[in-house]
Design a protein around this motif. Structure first.
Motif, PDB file in Angstrom:
ATOM      1  N   UNK A  25      43.984  38.299  46.980  1.00 38.67           N
ATOM      2  CA  UNK A  25      43.174  38.323  45.772  1.00 38.67           C
ATOM      3  C   UNK A  25      43.932  37.921  44.363  1.00 38.67           C
ATOM      4  N   UNK A  26      43.391  36.819  43.876  1.00 38.73           N
ATOM      5  CA  UNK A  26      44.290  36.330  42.643  1.00 38.73           C
ATOM      6  C   UNK A  26      44.098  37.429  41.297  1.00 38.73           C
ATOM      7  N   UNK A  27      44.868  37.179  40.145  1.00 38.72           N
ATOM      8  CA  UNK A  27      45.022  38.226  39.042  1.00 38.72           C
ATOM      9  C   UNK A  27      43.551  37.712  38.357  1.00 38.72           C
ATOM     10  N   UNK A  28      43.015  36.695  38.478  1.00 37.93           N
ATOM     11  CA  UNK A  28      41.744  36.256  37.738  1.00 37.93           C
ATOM     12  C   UNK A  28      40.507  36.873  38.609  1.00 37.93           C
ATOM     13  N   UNK A  29      40.643  36.909  39.688  1.00 38.11           N
ATOM     14  CA  UNK A  29      39.583  37.647  40.580  1.00 38.11           C
ATOM     15  C   UNK A  29      39.713  38.949  40.228  1.00 38.11           C
ATOM     16  N   UNK A  30      40.796  39.750  40.141  1.00 39.53           N
ATOM     17  CA  UNK A  30      40.847  40.945  40.106  1.00 39.53           C
ATOM     18  C   UNK A  30      40.323  41.405  38.197  1.00 39.53           C
ATOM     19  N   UNK A  31      40.826  40.729  37.597  1.00 39.52           N
ATOM     20  CA  UNK A  31      40.183  40.725  36.062  1.00 39.52           C
ATOM     21  C   UNK A  31      38.412  40.693  36.220  1.00 39.52           C
ATOM     22  N   UNK A  32      38.093  39.505  36.946  1.00 37.65           N
ATOM     23  CA  UNK A  32      36.601  39.397  36.876  1.00 37.65           C
ATOM     24  C   UNK A  32      35.784  40.352  37.576  1.00 37.65           C
TER      25      UNK A  32
END
Lengths: 347, 170
Positions: A1-8
Motif C-alpha cells: 500500500x503506497x503512502x498516499x493510499x495510507x494517508x487517504x
C-alpha cells in the motif's frame, strides 16, 4: 500500500469518526437507546443461543431470557427500592440539617492544623462542598421529576432489546449485504470478534460489578458504616468504569463516614477494606470474568476514559472501553485486510 | 403485511424455494431435511461477483466457504495462474478454511458474472451451538469429503512417486 493510499485511508477514518461524533451529539438520546439495547442484547445472546440449542424456537427463547432477566431486575427493584429510598432520604436529611457543614469544618480544622507549617490558615471548603452536594440532590430530584421520559426510554429500550435478541442474525446478514466483495471475509471476522470480545467484556464486567457490590456492602456492614447498602450499590456501579470507579467509591464511603460521624476514625479502616476488595478483584474475580475479553493497554484505557468523560460524562466513561475494544478489532482486521489487498480484477 | 414495500424488504426471503433446491443438490447438504436447510439458510450470505473478479486469492488467510448458485468459478494456482479446477452451479470450494487457519492454497475468480453463497467458520460454529444435530451432520459430511479428497491425493501421490522411481531407474 503506497503512502498516499495510507494517508487517504487515515483521512477517511478521521472523517468517518468526525461524522460519527457529530451524529452522536445530534441524536444523543436515540443513540443512547440503541447502545443500551445493543449492550443488553450482547449480554443475553449466549443464554438465548443455549435455549435455542435445546430445540426451542429463537423467538420463544428470546422471550424466556428477556422475561427472566428484566423480570428479575423488576422484582429486585420492587423489593429493594423502599429500603434504598429510605437510606437516600435519610442521608439527605442528615446533610441538610447541617451535619455536612460541621463535618467538613472539622476536616478543615484538622487539615489547617496539620498544614500550619505551610502557612495554610483557613480553607473555605465547606460552602463549596455543600453547594456541590445540594446540586447533586437537585439533579437526583430532576431525574425523578422526568420519570415519564425515563419510563418511555425504558419501554423503547426493552422493545428494541427484544427484537435485537430475536432477529440479530437477520440484521447481521442485512449489514453484510452492504459490504464490498473484497472485504466480505474481513467483515465476517470483524463481526465475530466484536460479538465475542464485546459480549465477553460486558458480561464479565457485569458479573464483576455485581460481585464487588455484594462484597463491598457486606464488608461495610461488618465495619458498621452507615448507609452501607447505597454505598455498596454505588461501588458496584462505579466498578463499571475501570481505574477511576473503585477510588471514587472509596472516597464516597470515607466522605459519608466523616460527614455522619464527624471524625476520621473510620477512614483508615474503610480504605483498608477497599484496598483488600481491589486486590481480591484483581487477583481472583477479574481473571475469572473479564480477562482475555478486551485486551487493551492501561494507558489507552485511561485516555479513552478521559475522552469518553469529556464528551459524554459518566455514560461516556462507561462506553469508553467497549468502544475502544470495537475500534481495536476493526482497525486490526482492516489493516490486515488492506495489507493483503490488491486490485479486485486482474487482466 | 404483504404489499408493503418496507415490510416486504425487511422480511425478504431470497428466493427461498430456489435456495433449498440448490442446497439440496450440494453433497454436503443432501441428507438434510427442508427444516434443517432452512436453518442453514440463516447463515448463508449471497454475493455477486463480476466476471474476472477475485473471490479470494492464493495466500490469503481464509475463513469462509462458498457454494456456487449461478455462474462459473475458476480455481488457479501460481503466478502463471494455472487453472486446476473449473466449477459450476451447485459446486463448492474453500471448505478447508472452515477447519484450518491456513493460507488459501489457490485463487478463486469468477469466470463470468457469478452468484455465490458464502458462510464463515464462525457462522458454522454458531449453527453448531444453536442447532447441534444439523451442525454436526454438515461437519461430518464435510469431513468425509475432505477425507475422500485426501485419500485420492495420496493415491495420486503414490502413483506419481512410482512413476518417478521407474523413470529414475531407467
Amino acid at each position: 500500500m503506497s503512502l498516499n493510499t495510507k494517508i487517504l485511508a487515515l483521512l477517511l477514518v478521521l472523517a468517518i469518526g468526525a461524522v460519527l461524533v457529530y451524529t452522536v451529539f445530534t441524536i444523543g438520546t436515540i443513540v443512547a437507546l440503541f447502545l443500551m439495547s445493543l449492550l443488553f442484547a450482547f449480554i443475553l445472546a449466549p443464554a438465548v443461543n443455549w435455549i435455542e440449542g435445546k430445540g426451542i424456537a429463537r423467538g420463544i427463547a428470546a422471550f424466556i431470557i428477556f422475561s427472566l432477566f428484566f423480570g428479575g431486575i423488576a422484582v429486585a427493584v420492587y423489593f429493594l427500592s423502599p429500603f434504598i429510598f429510605d437510606e437516600v432520604s435519610h442521608l439527605q436529611e442528615v446533610i441538610s440539617v447541617g451535619q455536612l457543614r460541621k463535618g467538613i469544618r472539622d476536616v478543615e480544622v484538622f487539615l489547617s492544623r496539620q498544614l500550619a507549617f505551610l502557612g495554610v490558615r483557613r480553607m473555605q471548603v465547606a460552602p463549596k462542598v455543600t453547594e456541590w452536594v445540594s446540586l447533586l440532590f437537585d439533579n437526583i430530584l430532576n431525574i425523578a421529576s422526568s420519570l415519564a421520559g425515563i419510563v418511555l426510554f425504558a419501554v423503547m429500550m426493552l422493545i428494541s432489546t427484544f427484537f435485537l435478541l430475536k432477529d440479530a442474525r437477520n440484521l447481521k446478514k442485512s449489514l453484510v449485504e452492504y459490504v464490498p466483495n473484497r472485504l466480505f471475509e474481513v467483515a465476517l471476522n470483524i463481526m465475530h470478534k466484536i460479538e465475542w470480545s464485546l459480549g465477553a467484556y460486558l458480561r464479565g464486567i457485569l458479573v464483576d460489578s455485581l460481585t464487588i457490590g455484594i462484597v463491598t456492602t457486606f464488608a461495610l456492614w461488618l465495619i458498621d458504616l452507615p448507609y452501607y447498602f447505597i454505598i455498596g450499590g454505588f461501588a458496584a456501579m462505579a466498578n463499571l468504569v475501570p481505574y477511576l470507579g473503585p477510588p471514587s467509591a472509596a472516597f464516597t464511603a470515607s466522605f459519608v463516614s466523616v460527614v455522619t460521624t464527624g471524625s476520621f476514625r473510620q477512614v483508615p479502616l474503610i480504605l483498608f477494606v477497599f484496598v483488600v476488595i481491589r486486590l481480591l478483584d484483581d487477583a481472583i474475580v477479574q481473571p475469572l470474568t473479564i480477562s482475555k475479553s478486551v485486551r487493551l493497554h492501561p494507558v489507552i484505557i485511561i485516555f479513552a476514559l478521559l475522552v469518553g468523560g469529556q464528551l459524554f460524562g459518566i455514560v461516556g466513561m462507561f462506553f469508553a472501553v467497549p468502544t475502544v475494544g470495537v475500534l481495536k478489532v476493526i482497525i486490526g482486521e482492516f489493516s490486515a485486510g488492506l495489507q493483503r489487498y490488491r486490485p479486485s480484477t486482474e487482466q | 403485511m404483504s404489499g408493503s414495500f418496507v415490510w416486504d424488504n425487511f422480511y425478504k426471503k431470497a428466493d427461498g424455494a430456489d435456495i433449498y433446491a440448490l442446497l439440496g443438490r450440494v453433497p454436503i447438504f443432501d441428507t438434510l431435511s427442508k427444516g434443517e436447510l432452512k436453518l442453514f439458510e440463516h447463515i448463508l450470505h449471497r454475493r455477486v461477483y463480476a466476471k474476472g473478479e477475485f473471490i479470494f486469492r492464493e495466500g490469503d488467510t481464509g475463513s469462509a466457504m462458498y457454494i456456487i448458485e449461478d455462474g462459473e468459478v475458476s480455481l488457479e494456482i501460481g503466478k502463471s495462474r494455472q487453472e486446476i479446477s473449473h466449477l459450476a452451479n451447485g459446486d463448492f470450494f474453500g471448505e478447508i478454511a472452515l477447519f484450518a487457519d491456513q493460507p488459501r492454497s489457490a485463487s478463486a475468480l469468477a469466470f463470468e458474472e457469478t452468484r455465490i453463497f458464502g458462510f464463515s467458520q464462525h457462522d458454522l460454529l454458531g449453527l453448531l451451538e444453536t442447532h447441534p444435530k444439523t451442525g454436526i451432520t454438515v461437519v461430518m459430511k464435510l469431513t468425509r469429503i475432505i477425507a475422500d479428497r485426501l485419500h485420492r491425493a495420496t493415491i495420486e501421490n503414490t502413483r506419481l512417486l512410482d512413476t518417478l522411481i521407474v523413470h529414475t531407474a531407467q
